[in-house]
Motif scaffolding. Structure first.
Motif, PDB file in Angstrom:
ATOM      1  N   VAL A  80       0.768  -1.233   0.068  1.00  0.00           N
ATOM      2  CA  VAL A  80       0.272   0.091  -0.073  1.00  0.00           C
ATOM      3  C   VAL A  80       1.135   1.247  -0.122  1.00  0.00           C
ATOM      4  N   ALA A  81       0.764   2.202  -0.975  1.00  0.00           N
ATOM      5  CA  ALA A  81       1.840   3.024  -1.088  1.00  0.00           C
ATOM      6  C   ALA A  81       1.419   4.313  -0.065  1.00  0.00           C
ATOM      7  N   ASN A  82       0.282   4.508   0.238  1.00  0.00           N
ATOM      8  CA  ASN A  82      -0.155   5.556   1.275  1.00  0.00           C
ATOM      9  C   ASN A  82      -0.802   4.913   2.452  1.00  0.00           C
ATOM     10  N   THR A  83      -1.437   5.748   2.988  1.00  0.00           N
ATOM     11  CA  THR A  83      -2.411   5.487   4.122  1.00  0.00           C
ATOM     12  C   THR A  83      -3.482   4.336   4.121  1.00  0.00           C
ATOM     13  N   PHE A  84      -3.500   3.243   4.777  1.00  0.00           N
ATOM     14  CA  PHE A  84      -4.339   2.039   4.707  1.00  0.00           C
ATOM     15  C   PHE A  84      -5.481   2.407   5.813  1.00  0.00           C
ATOM     16  N   THR A  85      -6.564   2.820   5.423  1.00  0.00           N
ATOM     17  CA  THR A  85      -7.834   3.248   6.284  1.00  0.00           C
ATOM     18  C   THR A  85      -9.061   2.394   5.581  1.00  0.00           C
ATOM     19  N   TRP A  86      -9.848   1.695   6.614  1.00  0.00           N
ATOM     20  CA  TRP A  86     -11.176   1.317   6.032  1.00  0.00           C
ATOM     21  C   TRP A  86     -12.294   1.519   7.077  1.00  0.00           C
ATOM     22  N   ASN A  87     -13.327   1.715   6.720  1.00  0.00           N
ATOM     23  CA  ASN A  87     -14.310   2.174   7.804  1.00  0.00           C
ATOM     24  C   ASN A  87     -15.900   1.393   7.545  1.00  0.00           C
ATOM     25  N   ASP A  88     -15.787   0.373   6.368  1.00  0.00           N
ATOM     26  CA  ASP A  88     -16.914  -0.348   6.220  1.00  0.00           C
ATOM     27  C   ASP A  88     -17.344  -1.152   7.421  1.00  0.00           C
ATOM     28  N   ASN A  89     -18.348  -0.911   8.564  1.00  0.00           N
ATOM     29  CA  ASN A  89     -18.615  -1.757   9.682  1.00  0.00           C
ATOM     30  C   ASN A  89     -18.824  -3.124   9.011  1.00  0.00           C
ATOM     31  N   ASN A  90     -18.389  -4.086  10.009  1.00  0.00           N
ATOM     32  CA  ASN A  90     -18.315  -5.465   9.746  1.00  0.00           C
ATOM     33  C   ASN A  90     -17.622  -5.977   8.925  1.00  0.00           C
ATOM     34  N   ASP A  91     -16.489  -5.462   8.299  1.00  0.00           N
ATOM     35  CA  ASP A  91     -15.500  -6.159   7.512  1.00  0.00           C
ATOM     36  C   ASP A  91     -14.324  -6.633   8.403  1.00  0.00           C
ATOM     37  N   THR A  92     -13.900  -7.822   7.553  1.00  0.00           N
ATOM     38  CA  THR A  92     -12.745  -8.225   8.401  1.00  0.00           C
ATOM     39  C   THR A  92     -11.689  -8.359   7.136  1.00  0.00           C
ATOM     40  N   ILE A  93     -10.685  -8.089   7.494  1.00  0.00           N
ATOM     41  CA  ILE A  93      -9.464  -8.408   6.528  1.00  0.00           C
ATOM     42  C   ILE A  93      -8.505  -9.257   6.912  1.00  0.00           C
ATOM     43  N   THR A  94      -8.092 -10.417   6.530  1.00  0.00           N
ATOM     44  CA  THR A  94      -7.139 -11.333   7.113  1.00  0.00           C
ATOM     45  C   THR A  94      -5.983 -11.300   6.493  1.00  0.00           C
ATOM     46  N   ILE A  95      -4.858 -11.302   7.010  1.00  0.00           N
ATOM     47  CA  ILE A  95      -3.611 -11.349   6.209  1.00  0.00           C
ATOM     48  C   ILE A  95      -2.665 -12.768   6.690  1.00  0.00           C
ATOM     49  N   GLY A  96      -2.545 -13.406   5.486  1.00  0.00           N
ATOM     50  CA  GLY A  96      -1.997 -14.580   5.801  1.00  0.00           C
ATOM     51  C   GLY A  96      -3.118 -15.852   5.334  1.00  0.00           C
ATOM     52  N   ASN A  97      -4.054 -15.945   6.055  1.00  0.00           N
ATOM     53  CA  ASN A  97      -4.848 -17.035   6.210  1.00  0.00           C
ATOM     54  C   ASN A  97      -4.278 -18.378   5.444  1.00  0.00           C
ATOM     55  N   GLY A  98      -3.221 -18.975   6.134  1.00  0.00           N
ATOM     56  CA  GLY A  98      -2.741 -20.063   5.806  1.00  0.00           C
ATOM     57  C   GLY A  98      -1.633 -19.998   4.879  1.00  0.00           C
ATOM     58  N   HIS A  99      -1.197 -18.977   4.420  1.00  0.00           N
ATOM     59  CA  HIS A  99      -0.275 -18.567   3.480  1.00  0.00           C
ATOM     60  C   HIS A  99       0.682 -17.476   3.809  1.00  0.00           C
TER      61      HIS A  99
END
Length: 185
Positions: free
Chosen positions: A4-23
């Motif tokens: 991500v080249a700049n700031t990483f912000t998200w604000n959509d309620n009930n969202d989950t972002i998973t990093i890795g997830n077995g990989h």
């Protein structure tokens, strides 16, 4: 690697972002990370999140899942966890700040207490936790410096290994388990 080249912000309620997830995945953010209310950032044991800017989890949830967060900026970075309870703490946290002369103005500094369940590795640069911080294992590398805020009380429940610099800054470090190698002075 996801970058991500700049700031990483998200604000959509009930969202989950998973990093890795077995990989094995590295999520590299060149700016700030903000976790908004209702949002969850989750990491797995294979997930690494590199942050060159600030961390703000005042209102959201961070699920560390045995992953690692690396603060690798080139100057001052602020870590705001929003507390030390569930959804606010880290598993492994690495400080790899590349500023040429780290000091109180150019360090990784917490706003409020921080909790690290795995290993805090201060490999390069200065890390400055606030009072009430709860660390499990601490490793201070040769180019690293751990300097809690003035008069801060910090707890370490695991192992301590030090080849770099520790500055008490008129505070106290309570060891309540583990073993130590080096000098906590």
């Amino acid at each position: 690697t996801i970058s991500v080249a700049n700031t990483f912000t998200w604000n959509d309620n009930n969202d989950t972002i998973t990093i890795g997830n077995g990989h094995t995945v590295t999520f590299d953010v060149a700016g700030n990370v903000t976790i908004a209310a209702g949002c969850t950032l989750a990491s797995t044991s294979a997930g690494t999140l590199q942050v060159a800017g600030n961390w703000d989890n005042t209102s959201g949830t961070f699920t560390h899942g045995s992953g690692t967060v690396v603060f690798d900026g080139a100057g001052a970075q602020t870590v705001t966890t929003g507390g030390t309870g569930a959804g606010k703490f880290f598993n492994n946290l690495t400080v790899a700040d590349t500023h040429a002369s780290p000091d109180d103005s150019n360090d990784v500094d917490t706003t409020g207490a921080i909790k690290v369940d795995g290993t805090l590795a201060v490999n390069d640069g200065q890390f400055q936790p606030e009072t009430g911080s709860d660390l499990t294992s601490v490793t201070i590398g040769a180019a690293g410096s751990l300097k809690p805020d003035a008069s801060a009380a910090v707890t370490i429940s695991g192992n301590w290994s030090q080849s770099g610099t520790f500055t008490a800054n008129s505070g106290t470090v309570q060891f309540d388990g583990g073993t130590g190698v080096g000098n906590a002075s």
